[in-house]
Design a protein around this motif. Sequence first.
Motif, PDB file in Angstrom:
ATOM      1  N   ALA A 258       0.833  -1.206   0.000  1.00 29.63           N
ATOM      2  CA  ALA A 258       0.000   0.000   0.000  1.00 29.63           C
ATOM      3  C   ALA A 258       0.869   1.258   0.000  1.00 29.63           C
ATOM      4  N   LEU A 259       1.960   1.217   0.760  1.00 29.09           N
ATOM      5  CA  LEU A 259       2.890   2.353   0.773  1.00 29.09           C
ATOM      6  C   LEU A 259       3.477   2.592  -0.611  1.00 29.09           C
ATOM      7  N   PHE A 260       3.838   1.514  -1.290  1.00 29.58           N
ATOM      8  CA  PHE A 260       4.404   1.626  -2.637  1.00 29.58           C
ATOM      9  C   PHE A 260       3.402   2.243  -3.605  1.00 29.58           C
ATOM     10  N   HIS A 261       2.168   1.777  -3.544  1.00 29.43           N
ATOM     11  CA  HIS A 261       1.158   2.262  -4.484  1.00 29.43           C
ATOM     12  C   HIS A 261       0.836   3.740  -4.250  1.00 29.43           C
ATOM     13  N   ARG A 262       0.938   4.174  -2.996  1.00 31.66           N
ATOM     14  CA  ARG A 262       0.634   5.578  -2.694  1.00 31.66           C
ATOM     15  C   ARG A 262       1.829   6.498  -2.921  1.00 31.66           C
ATOM     16  N   ASN A 263       3.027   5.981  -2.650  1.00 31.96           N
ATOM     17  CA  ASN A 263       4.197   6.869  -2.620  1.00 31.96           C
ATOM     18  C   ASN A 263       5.342   6.469  -3.545  1.00 31.96           C
ATOM     19  N   GLY A 264       5.162   5.404  -4.316  1.00 30.62           N
ATOM     20  CA  GLY A 264       6.227   4.991  -5.224  1.00 30.62           C
ATOM     21  C   GLY A 264       7.493   4.620  -4.473  1.00 30.62           C
ATOM     22  N   GLU A 265       8.632   4.983  -5.069  1.00 33.09           N
ATOM     23  CA  GLU A 265       9.918   4.618  -4.471  1.00 33.09           C
ATOM     24  C   GLU A 265      10.124   5.236  -3.090  1.00 33.09           C
ATOM     25  N   ALA A 266       9.439   6.352  -2.833  1.00 31.95           N
ATOM     26  CA  ALA A 266       9.579   7.009  -1.530  1.00 31.95           C
ATOM     27  C   ALA A 266       9.139   6.092  -0.392  1.00 31.95           C
ATOM     28  N   ALA A 267       8.364   5.059  -0.730  1.00 34.90           N
ATOM     29  CA  ALA A 267       7.929   4.095   0.285  1.00 34.90           C
ATOM     30  C   ALA A 267       9.126   3.427   0.951  1.00 34.90           C
ATOM     31  N   ILE A 268      10.219   3.306   0.223  1.00 33.03           N
ATOM     32  CA  ILE A 268      11.423   2.668   0.775  1.00 33.03           C
ATOM     33  C   ILE A 268      11.971   3.511   1.920  1.00 33.03           C
ATOM     34  N   LEU A 269      11.995   4.819   1.711  1.00 29.86           N
ATOM     35  CA  LEU A 269      12.480   5.720   2.762  1.00 29.86           C
ATOM     36  C   LEU A 269      11.518   5.723   3.942  1.00 29.86           C
ATOM     37  N   ILE A 270      10.233   5.816   3.648  1.00 27.25           N
ATOM     38  CA  ILE A 270       9.228   5.811   4.714  1.00 27.25           C
ATOM     39  C   ILE A 270       9.279   4.485   5.474  1.00 27.25           C
ATOM     40  N   GLY A 271       9.403   3.401   4.712  1.00 25.13           N
ATOM     41  CA  GLY A 271       9.415   2.070   5.312  1.00 25.13           C
ATOM     42  C   GLY A 271      10.568   1.834   6.259  1.00 25.13           C
ATOM     43  N   ALA A 272      11.654   2.555   6.054  1.00 23.90           N
ATOM     44  CA  ALA A 272      12.820   2.396   6.928  1.00 23.90           C
ATOM     45  C   ALA A 272      12.509   2.811   8.361  1.00 23.90           C
ATOM     46  N   PHE A 273      11.448   3.597   8.535  1.00 28.83           N
ATOM     47  CA  PHE A 273      11.092   4.088   9.870  1.00 28.83           C
ATOM     48  C   PHE A 273       9.888   3.356  10.458  1.00 28.83           C
TER      49      PHE A 273
END
Length: 200
Positions: free
Chosen positions: A91-106
Amino acid sequence: MVDAVVEFFRDFGFIGMFLHSFLDAIIFPIPAFFLQVSLSILDPQNAIWLATVGYLACLLGTPIGYLIGKLLGDSVLYKILKKKWIESASALFHRNGEAAILIGAFTPIPFKVFTILSGCFHFSFWKLLGYAAIGRAVKFYVVGFLFYFYGEASANFVKEELTYVMGGIAVLLLIGFYLKKRIQKKKIGILYQESKEESL
């Protein structure tokens, strides 16, 4: 199981930290965070070195996780991780694209979910590596510096409160990326309107 795995890797010290972090970025179900905390409690003077070893190993494992996702798809994730983690990351990927990787780190979601899904969704490998470098640096070094400066006294905070702090950062990043998208859309709308008026 977590305690047994951490105990096993802990016996190998820095090498254990390297191996666990490397595998954490690929397919290993137990995050290296637990080992980092355990080793840092035992040797807080070397906590920053432990963070560095874990960080570099994680980055080295990232391309392999990406390749697994690209070649095998996300089916491998469902065999080793909780479904809710995979769905949250997707869901993070679909909403935020590659930025999900940065968000996911937290977030508490294991990092290999993001490396493998990046490959599944054919995101840019270099963007994955860039975002991973930033996000994982924060996560590893926050723990490292806390133990280095405050020793065992920081253990309770790291174990019980740090997840909430990281979650707060993730929320702020989500808001930031959302606002960025809104601004970009607004700019595109203005440019489109201007070009439309010029053509009349």
